[in-house]
Structures are given as structure tokens and as C-alpha cells.
Motif scaffolding. Structure first.
Motif, PDB file in Angstrom:
ATOM      1  N   VAL A 137       0.831  -1.202   0.000  1.00 56.30           N
ATOM      2  CA  VAL A 137       0.000   0.000   0.000  1.00 56.30           C
ATOM      3  C   VAL A 137       0.868   1.256   0.000  1.00 56.30           C
ATOM      4  O   VAL A 137       0.557   2.234  -0.698  1.00 56.30           O
ATOM      5  CB  VAL A 137      -0.988  -0.017   1.188  1.00 56.30           C
ATOM      6  N   CYS A 138       1.967   1.232   0.741  1.00 53.87           N
ATOM      7  CA  CYS A 138       2.889   2.380   0.716  1.00 53.87           C
ATOM      8  C   CYS A 138       3.451   2.583  -0.686  1.00 53.87           C
ATOM      9  O   CYS A 138       3.558   3.725  -1.160  1.00 53.87           O
ATOM     10  CB  CYS A 138       4.014   2.184   1.726  1.00 53.87           C
ATOM     11  N   ALA A 139       3.796   1.485  -1.352  1.00 58.74           N
ATOM     12  CA  ALA A 139       4.291   1.583  -2.727  1.00 58.74           C
ATOM     13  C   ALA A 139       3.212   2.153  -3.648  1.00 58.74           C
ATOM     14  O   ALA A 139       3.495   3.016  -4.492  1.00 58.74           O
ATOM     15  CB  ALA A 139       4.744   0.206  -3.220  1.00 58.74           C
ATOM     16  N   ALA A 140       1.982   1.694  -3.479  1.00 66.11           N
ATOM     17  CA  ALA A 140       0.878   2.216  -4.292  1.00 66.11           C
ATOM     18  C   ALA A 140       0.649   3.700  -4.017  1.00 66.11           C
ATOM     19  O   ALA A 140       0.417   4.483  -4.946  1.00 66.11           O
ATOM     20  CB  ALA A 140      -0.394   1.416  -4.028  1.00 66.11           C
ATOM     21  N   LEU A 141       0.719   4.095  -2.758  1.00 65.51           N
ATOM     22  CA  LEU A 141       0.549   5.502  -2.385  1.00 65.51           C
ATOM     23  C   LEU A 141       1.612   6.361  -3.076  1.00 65.51           C
ATOM     24  O   LEU A 141       1.297   7.415  -3.642  1.00 65.51           O
ATOM     25  CB  LEU A 141       0.620   5.667  -0.871  1.00 65.51           C
ATOM     26  N   LEU A 142       2.845   5.906  -3.037  1.00 70.17           N
ATOM     27  CA  LEU A 142       3.911   6.648  -3.706  1.00 70.17           C
ATOM     28  C   LEU A 142       3.673   6.723  -5.212  1.00 70.17           C
ATOM     29  O   LEU A 142       3.911   7.762  -5.841  1.00 70.17           O
ATOM     30  CB  LEU A 142       5.266   6.001  -3.414  1.00 70.17           C
ATOM     31  N   TRP A 143       3.206   5.629  -5.786  1.00 67.59           N
ATOM     32  CA  TRP A 143       2.923   5.616  -7.222  1.00 67.59           C
ATOM     33  C   TRP A 143       1.830   6.630  -7.569  1.00 67.59           C
ATOM     34  O   TRP A 143       1.976   7.428  -8.489  1.00 67.59           O
ATOM     35  CB  TRP A 143       2.515   4.212  -7.672  1.00 67.59           C
ATOM     36  N   PHE A 144       0.716   6.579  -6.832  1.00 64.99           N
ATOM     37  CA  PHE A 144      -0.380   7.504  -7.113  1.00 64.99           C
ATOM     38  C   PHE A 144       0.053   8.954  -6.929  1.00 64.99           C
ATOM     39  O   PHE A 144      -0.228   9.809  -7.774  1.00 64.99           O
ATOM     40  CB  PHE A 144      -1.595   7.209  -6.224  1.00 64.99           C
ATOM     41  N   ALA A 145       0.729   9.239  -5.820  1.00 67.43           N
ATOM     42  CA  ALA A 145       1.203  10.609  -5.585  1.00 67.43           C
ATOM     43  C   ALA A 145       2.174  11.024  -6.685  1.00 67.43           C
ATOM     44  O   ALA A 145       2.137  12.164  -7.156  1.00 67.43           O
ATOM     45  CB  ALA A 145       1.859  10.709  -4.207  1.00 67.43           C
ATOM     46  N   GLY A 146       3.017  10.078  -7.103  1.00 68.57           N
ATOM     47  CA  GLY A 146       3.966  10.365  -8.172  1.00 68.57           C
ATOM     48  C   GLY A 146       3.300  10.626  -9.506  1.00 68.57           C
ATOM     49  O   GLY A 146       3.803  11.408 -10.316  1.00 68.57           O
ATOM     50  N   CYS A 147       2.189   9.997  -9.748  1.00 66.88           N
ATOM     51  CA  CYS A 147       1.454  10.218 -11.007  1.00 66.88           C
ATOM     52  C   CYS A 147       0.534  11.431 -10.935  1.00 66.88           C
ATOM     53  O   CYS A 147       0.441  12.203 -11.892  1.00 66.88           O
ATOM     54  CB  CYS A 147       0.604   8.987 -11.341  1.00 66.88           C
ATOM     55  N   TRP A 148      -0.155  11.588  -9.819  1.00 63.51           N
ATOM     56  CA  TRP A 148      -1.205  12.600  -9.726  1.00 63.51           C
ATOM     57  C   TRP A 148      -0.706  13.987  -9.338  1.00 63.51           C
ATOM     58  O   TRP A 148      -1.289  14.987  -9.761  1.00 63.51           O
ATOM     59  CB  TRP A 148      -2.256  12.187  -8.710  1.00 63.51           C
ATOM     60  N   PHE A 149       0.307  14.063  -8.486  1.00 62.47           N
ATOM     61  CA  PHE A 149       0.662  15.356  -7.902  1.00 62.47           C
ATOM     62  C   PHE A 149       2.087  15.815  -8.184  1.00 62.47           C
ATOM     63  O   PHE A 149       2.311  16.972  -8.509  1.00 62.47           O
ATOM     64  CB  PHE A 149       0.439  15.327  -6.383  1.00 62.47           C
TER      65      PHE A 149
END
Length: 163
Positions: A137-149
Motif C-alpha cells: 500500500v505504501c508503494a501504491a501511495l507513492l505511485w499515485f502521488a507520483g502520477c497525480w501530484f
């Protein structure tokens, strides 16, 4: 949008024309994200009525409740621009409406991110071990933040000479 609006280079539009353009762009963005939120929230709402839900422990039920509340909050924030626009339409407040709608949309995106992360945590805790679920989940959070923001923030700072 301040009253001393000056069109950016390459654009020849009034403050009102800019507000109309930004409003149309924002509506397209909100349409995309609302669909995802509605589908995920609908899926989450059905989980409570499945036989397997009764097997969840207290922690997983807590995660479920938080996830559903985040989904409801994201839905509220992403629908807010519509109600805001309806209430102020005809009062010559389009630039201010765009500003508020943009804020609600950003809040909705952050809530959506939290909802997705929370839903992933719930699902992955059922599928893999709890510690592994947290790492994934931490990896997914970083991925989403990296893509979205992150790229948008980087580009914005770079264009203003801050980065």
C-alpha cells in the motif's frame, strides 16, 4: 482569479472568457474522476452484504468503515462544484465559482487517493500478510502521488522559477 487579470502570453481572452474555459476544462476533469469514485464506492457498499464480511476482524472492519467514509467524502467534494455552480449561477460569479470548484476538486482528489489506499489496505490484508499489505500500500501511495501530484507540482514550480 483576481480583478487585475492579465491574459497569459498567447491567449487573448477576458477574465470571463478565461473563467468559461477553465470551467469547461474542470467539468471534464470532474466527470472522469467522479465515475471512478462512484464505481469504487458502489463496490465498497456491496461488500458489507457479502457472507465473507462477517469473517472480518475488528481492524479490517475499521478499515472498511474508514474507506466507505472516505468514499462518501470524496463523492461530496467532487459533486460540490455542481451545487456551488447551481446556487451562484446568474450572479456574475463565474471566476470565483471556478476557484471554489477547483478547490473542491483538489480536495476530492486527495480524498480519492486516501480512499484507494484504504481500499487497497483492506483488500491486501485479506489476500497477503498484514505487514506485506502495508508495504504494498505504501508503494501504491507513492505511485499515485507520483502520477497525480508530483509532476504537476514540479512543473508549476519550474515554470515560476522556484525549482
Amino acid at each position: 482569479m483576481s480583478d487585475d487579470y492579465r491574459p497569459p502570453p498567447g491567449r487573448n481572452e477576458t477574465r470571463e472568457q478565461r473563467a468559461d474555459r477553465l470551467w469547461a476544462e474542470l467539468l471534464q476533469e470532474v466527470r472522469v474522476v467522479q465515475t471512478g469514485v462512484q464505481i469504487l464506492l458502489a463496490f465498497l457498499l456491496t461488500i458489507a452484504f457479502t457472507p465473507r464480511f462477517a469473517e472480518l476482524g475488528d481492524v479490517d472492519r475499521g478499515i472498511y468503515v474508514v474507506t466507505v467514509l472516505l468514499g462518501a467524502a470524496a463523492t461530496g467534494a467532487l459533486i460540490a462544484p455542481v451545487s456551488f455552480h447551481r446556487i451562484v449561477t446568474g450572479h456574475r460569479l463565474k471566476p470565483e465559482t471556478v476557484d471554489w470548484a477547483s478547490r473542491f476538486t483538489m480536495a476530492g482528489l486527495v480524498l480519492l487517493l486516501a480512499m484507494v489506499v484504504s481500499a487497497l489496505l483492506l483488500i491486501l490484508r485479506v489476500v497477503v500478510s498484514a505487514p506485506l499489505a502495508v508495504w504494498l500500500v505504501c508503494a501504491a501511495l507513492l505511485w499515485f502521488a507520483g502520477c497525480w501530484f508530483v509532476p504537476a507540482i514540479w512543473l508549476r514550480r519550474r515554470s515560476h522559477g522556484d525549482g
